[in-house]
Write a protein that holds these residues in place. Structure first.
Motif, PDB file in Angstrom:
ATOM      1  N   VAL A   3       6.803  49.000   5.881  1.00 56.35           N
ATOM      2  CA  VAL A   3       7.546  49.121   4.531  1.00 56.35           C
ATOM      3  C   VAL A   3       7.262  47.938   3.574  1.00 56.35           C
ATOM      4  O   VAL A   3       6.717  46.607   3.973  1.00 56.35           O
ATOM      5  CB  VAL A   3       9.153  48.876   4.991  1.00 56.35           C
ATOM      6  N   TYR A   4       7.384  47.837   2.489  1.00 53.71           N
ATOM      7  CA  TYR A   4       7.153  46.599   1.701  1.00 53.71           C
ATOM      8  C   TYR A   4       8.282  45.715   1.668  1.00 53.71           C
ATOM      9  O   TYR A   4       9.661  46.298   1.827  1.00 53.71           O
ATOM     10  CB  TYR A   4       6.908  47.150   0.215  1.00 53.71           C
ATOM     11  N   SER A   5       8.133  44.788   1.406  1.00 53.84           N
ATOM     12  CA  SER A   5       9.328  43.606   1.289  1.00 53.84           C
ATOM     13  C   SER A   5      10.180  43.858  -0.068  1.00 53.84           C
ATOM     14  O   SER A   5       9.481  44.690  -0.751  1.00 53.84           O
ATOM     15  CB  SER A   5       8.797  42.157   1.385  1.00 53.84           C
ATOM     16  N   GLU A   6      11.339  43.381  -0.387  1.00 55.08           N
ATOM     17  CA  GLU A   6      12.152  43.628  -1.355  1.00 55.08           C
ATOM     18  C   GLU A   6      11.110  43.348  -2.621  1.00 55.08           C
ATOM     19  O   GLU A   6      11.493  44.088  -3.721  1.00 55.08           O
ATOM     20  CB  GLU A   6      13.447  42.818  -1.493  1.00 55.08           C
ATOM     21  N   ASP A   7      10.552  42.068  -2.630  1.00 56.15           N
ATOM     22  CA  ASP A   7       9.852  41.787  -3.944  1.00 56.15           C
ATOM     23  C   ASP A   7       8.339  42.418  -4.039  1.00 56.15           C
ATOM     24  O   ASP A   7       7.432  42.032  -4.829  1.00 56.15           O
ATOM     25  CB  ASP A   7       9.737  40.445  -4.136  1.00 56.15           C
ATOM     26  N   ASN A   8       7.979  43.039  -2.951  1.00 59.32           N
ATOM     27  CA  ASN A   8       6.646  43.758  -2.955  1.00 59.32           C
ATOM     28  C   ASN A   8       5.542  42.911  -3.014  1.00 59.32           C
ATOM     29  O   ASN A   8       4.448  43.211  -2.864  1.00 59.32           O
ATOM     30  CB  ASN A   8       6.450  44.637  -4.191  1.00 59.32           C
ATOM     31  N   SER A   9       5.675  41.464  -2.260  1.00 59.30           N
ATOM     32  CA  SER A   9       4.629  40.734  -2.136  1.00 59.30           C
ATOM     33  C   SER A   9       4.038  40.906  -0.708  1.00 59.30           C
ATOM     34  O   SER A   9       2.926  40.294  -0.629  1.00 59.30           O
ATOM     35  CB  SER A   9       5.244  39.243  -2.059  1.00 59.30           C
ATOM     36  N   TYR A  10       4.530  41.456   0.333  1.00 61.65           N
ATOM     37  CA  TYR A  10       4.030  41.454   1.485  1.00 61.65           C
ATOM     38  C   TYR A  10       4.372  42.781   2.276  1.00 61.65           C
ATOM     39  O   TYR A  10       5.394  43.543   1.889  1.00 61.65           O
ATOM     40  CB  TYR A  10       4.404  40.273   2.528  1.00 61.65           C
ATOM     41  N   GLU A  11       3.808  43.089   3.380  1.00 65.50           N
ATOM     42  CA  GLU A  11       4.100  44.501   3.937  1.00 65.50           C
ATOM     43  C   GLU A  11       4.601  44.125   5.591  1.00 65.50           C
ATOM     44  O   GLU A  11       3.786  43.071   6.084  1.00 65.50           O
ATOM     45  CB  GLU A  11       2.892  45.495   3.989  1.00 65.50           C
ATOM     46  N   ILE A  12       5.450  44.852   6.019  1.00 62.82           N
ATOM     47  CA  ILE A  12       5.710  44.635   7.485  1.00 62.82           C
ATOM     48  C   ILE A  12       5.669  45.985   8.076  1.00 62.82           C
ATOM     49  O   ILE A  12       5.964  47.197   7.824  1.00 62.82           O
ATOM     50  CB  ILE A  12       7.248  44.338   7.549  1.00 62.82           C
ATOM     51  N   TYR A  13       4.963  45.854   9.344  1.00 59.63           N
ATOM     52  CA  TYR A  13       4.872  47.046  10.293  1.00 59.63           C
ATOM     53  C   TYR A  13       5.596  46.741  11.459  1.00 59.63           C
ATOM     54  O   TYR A  13       4.963  45.914  12.165  1.00 59.63           O
ATOM     55  CB  TYR A  13       3.510  47.471  10.508  1.00 59.63           C
ATOM     56  N   ALA A  14       6.748  47.112  11.557  1.00 55.91           N
ATOM     57  CA  ALA A  14       7.212  46.765  12.806  1.00 55.91           C
ATOM     58  C   ALA A  14       7.520  47.922  14.042  1.00 55.91           C
ATOM     59  O   ALA A  14       7.649  48.686  13.719  1.00 55.91           O
ATOM     60  CB  ALA A  14       8.977  46.548  12.225  1.00 55.91           C
ATOM     61  N   GLY A  15       7.784  47.269  15.177  1.00 60.30           N
ATOM     62  CA  GLY A  15       7.808  47.863  16.417  1.00 60.30           C
ATOM     63  C   GLY A  15       6.724  48.936  16.496  1.00 60.30           C
ATOM     64  O   GLY A  15       6.861  49.965  17.188  1.00 60.30           O
ATOM     65  N   VAL A  16       5.473  48.201  16.786  1.00 59.77           N
ATOM     66  CA  VAL A  16       4.291  48.998  16.780  1.00 59.77           C
ATOM     67  C   VAL A  16       3.971  49.012  18.230  1.00 59.77           C
ATOM     68  O   VAL A  16       3.777  47.718  18.684  1.00 59.77           O
ATOM     69  CB  VAL A  16       3.119  48.462  16.255  1.00 59.77           C
ATOM     70  N   PRO A  17       3.979  49.896  19.193  1.00 61.64           N
ATOM     71  CA  PRO A  17       3.426  49.781  20.552  1.00 61.64           C
ATOM     72  C   PRO A  17       2.153  49.350  20.705  1.00 61.64           C
ATOM     73  O   PRO A  17       1.213  49.940  20.198  1.00 61.64           O
ATOM     74  CB  PRO A  17       3.658  51.364  21.026  1.00 61.64           C
ATOM     75  N   TYR A  18       1.945  48.336  21.783  1.00 61.89           N
ATOM     76  CA  TYR A  18       0.649  47.967  22.012  1.00 61.89           C
ATOM     77  C   TYR A  18       0.393  48.072  23.584  1.00 61.89           C
ATOM     78  O   TYR A  18      -0.636  47.811  24.049  1.00 61.89           O
ATOM     79  CB  TYR A  18       0.436  46.236  21.752  1.00 61.89           C
TER      80      TYR A  18
END
Length: 594
Positions: A109-124
């Motif tokens: 998902v994008y941050s609220e201001d679209n300045s960065y992206e977050i990929y959360a909970g990715v299994p490694y």
């Protein structure tokens, strides 16, 4: 009568307000507030009815007790639910483009201001549950479809407080509690926790520097998205940040000879460290898909996370998985590390005691116990050890032989490291000498000569400095000398900036160097924000090239003589190390030989 009525109204209002405060601090659901308000109105009506009819005190007391009892019922009835934390606090956030890693496709998902992206909970790695409890981590299996990586995974299994206790800790310790109905839930914990989070600048990026951050928490608590050290700040400055969770407490550091015999590698006691290595392997194999450079990875950590980084610097399994390291407020580079480390003999002895405590005669029996029961053993098992596989010897012994994995080091400690750890362990003239003698033994006179306390205030001040030096400052001094001995470029700092929040206590630097001071927070002033910008610049430069210097930043000299540090405080400037006399005594005590 009017006075009594006014007093009753004030009492009822205050009691109702207190109930609302309890509900907020305990994170109860909104329905709890509604029911409590209804009960309050009912209490008021019944009380007025009693006054008009009988005015008997025992009836009024019964109604009050009934109100309180019903409120307790409401607290339990509307207990906060367990739910995962969203990666961004925005309803229906914009999804990123699909990213393809070895296990499959995923979207963040994008941050609220679209300045960065977050990929959360990715299994490694595969969930380390059932038969995989206390085994080396296995590669994550492929998934079908597109994994929606918009919520953080559960925290690794760890002891939990009541929500109200955590809230009070935030108020008393951090002074930054915010009233909100958006966080009225409990974050889940699980043995199934081997997931990581990725923060990256928005858009199409290539060959960006990568920082892999290992969270702290004494190897028994903590999580991989805490606001102070999350990757938002560095992502805004053009770096990619990855934070993995890893097994904690008894699940990460339990040791048993049976387990070593079952392992194809003969290992036991370092499962949390093996998780960290598995996460680094995942980053090496997949970070290019996010625009990161797999050949330019900096491994960072704070507290027990830094202790883990320190161990990984000499682990044969971590060779080639990172280029440089950042260690904040801990290392295990001294002869006898003061925390987060123990001998295999001590680890195995603790393991036997755990089996005895649960009435188990084998590891297989222990594996069948629910995680919720075993988690109570966190205090007995939160130390790395020399297992002959992840670590073939202590880091100190490896460095003495010239064995290490990093090409540059940035490290340091805070001015008041000990403050949080001695809240209930203060010194006075009555116990000052005995406290020192308990730790230093025959070297007590040397310490008293360096720190000759004459008042209770002075005794307490000296004890805080000695405690902080033993557990934090001195291990960094050891690491710095080992780096110099091995011709590793090394930059050391002292963080000493006070503020309205955590200040320069243990972990107080994180919100600065990772660029996460909240916008508009009145707990920080202009100098705090200026210092944060400087520290982010140093961290980003170091992650890019191995040299923190650049642009208009004050010159940070290498600590080639292990005697000068960069001060991060009201000023940013080089200063002399002030604790050399104490360090010399600690060298004697530990048997330093380089």
């Amino acid at each position: 009568m009017k006075v009594k009525k006014i007093l009753f109204v004030i009492f009822s209002a205050l009691l109702l307000a207190l109930m609302f405060i309890v509900l907020e601090l305990n994170k109860n659901t909104v329905i709890g507030f509604i029911l409590t308000a209804v009960l309050g109105a009912g209490y008021y009506g019944l009380h007025r009815l009693i006054v008009r009819k009988k005015n008997r005190w025992y009836l009024k007391g019964t109604v009050l007790l009934g109100w309180l009892a019903l409120f307790v019922g409401v607290v339990f009835l509307t207990w906060p639910p367990i739910q995962r934390v969203p990666a961004v606090n925005v309803k229906n956030p914009e999804m990123t483009d699909i990213v393809t890693v070895k296990q499959g496709d995923l979207q963040g998902v994008y941050s609220e201001d679209n300045s960065y992206e977050i990929y959360a909970g990715v299994p490694y790695a595969e969930p380390p549950v059932g038969e995989l409890r206390w085994k080396e981590p296995q590669d994550a299996k492929p998934w079908g479809g597109v994994l929606k990586a918009d919520h953080y995974a559960p925290m690794s299994m760890q002891p939990q407080n009541l929500p109200i206790v955590d809230s009070l800790t935030q108020i008393i310790g951090y002074h930054d509690y915010e009233i909100s109905l958006d966080d009225n839930y409990i974050v889940p914990v699980s043995e199934d926790s081997l997931y990581l989070n990725v923060w990256k600048p928005a858009g199409d990026t290539k060959n960006l520097p990568v920082v892999v951050f290992i969270h702290g928490g004494s190897l028994k608590t903590g999580h991989s998205w805490y606001k102070d050290h999350c990757g938002e700040g560095l992502a805004k400055e053009g770096a990619i940040v990855v934070e993995p969770a890893y097994r904690l407490g008894v699940f990460g550091y339990y040791a048993d000879e049976e387990l070593a015999a079952q392992s194809p590698n003969g290992t036991t006691g370092n499962y949390g460290m093996l998780d960290q290595i598995k996460a680094l392997e995942w980053v090496r194999d997949n970070i290019a898909a996010f625009g990161g450079d797999p050949d330019n990875i900096t491994l960072a950590g704070e507290s027990a996370g830094a202790a883990s980084v320190s161990a990984l610097c000499t682990s044969p399994l971590a060779k080639g998985l990172f280029r440089r390291v950042i260690l904040e407020s801990s290392t295990v580079a001294s002869v006898d590390p003061p925390h987060s480390f123990r001998t295999m003999e001590e680890a195995l002895e603790a393991g036997e005691k755990t089996k005895e405590e649960y009435g188990c005669t084998s590891v297989d029996e222990l594996r069948k116990l629910p995680a919720e029961k075993l988690v109570a053993q966190a205090e007995q098992h939160h130390h790395m050890t020399v297992d002959g596989y992840a670590l073939t010897e202590t880091p100190y012994e490896s460095y003495k032989k010239g064995v290490h994995n990093e090409t540059a080091i940035l490290h340091g400690y805070n001015d008041e490291e000990s403050a949080a750890f001695i809240i209930f362990d203060h010194a006075s003239m009555k116990n000052y000498e005995s406290k020192i003698r308990e730790y230093f033994g025959d070297l007590t006179d040397e310490i008293l000569e360096i720190y000759p306390a004459e008042t209770d205030e002075q005794a307490d001040e000296y004890w805080a400095e000695i405690y902080g030096a033993v557990f934090f400052d001195y291990p960094h001094y050891c690491l710095n000398r080992l780096a110099v001995e091995n011709d590793i470029p090394v930059y050391e700092y002292l963080f000493a900036k006070t503020n309205g929040r955590l200040g320069d206590w243990h972990s107080g630097e994180e919100v600065y160097c990772y660029g996460n001071i909240p916008d508009g927070s009145k707990l920080y002033d202009d100098r705090d924000r200026e210092l944060s910008a400087e520290m982010v610049g140093y961290w980003k430069n170091f992650a890019t090239s191995g040299d923190p210097n650049g642009g208009s930043l004050p010159k940070w000299e290498q600590n080639k003589g292990s005697d000068n540090l960069m001060l991060f405080g009201d000023k940013t400037e080089m200063i002399d190390e002030k604790e050399h006399a104490l360090f010399a005594v600690l060298d004697q005590k530990d048997g330093w030989d380089i």
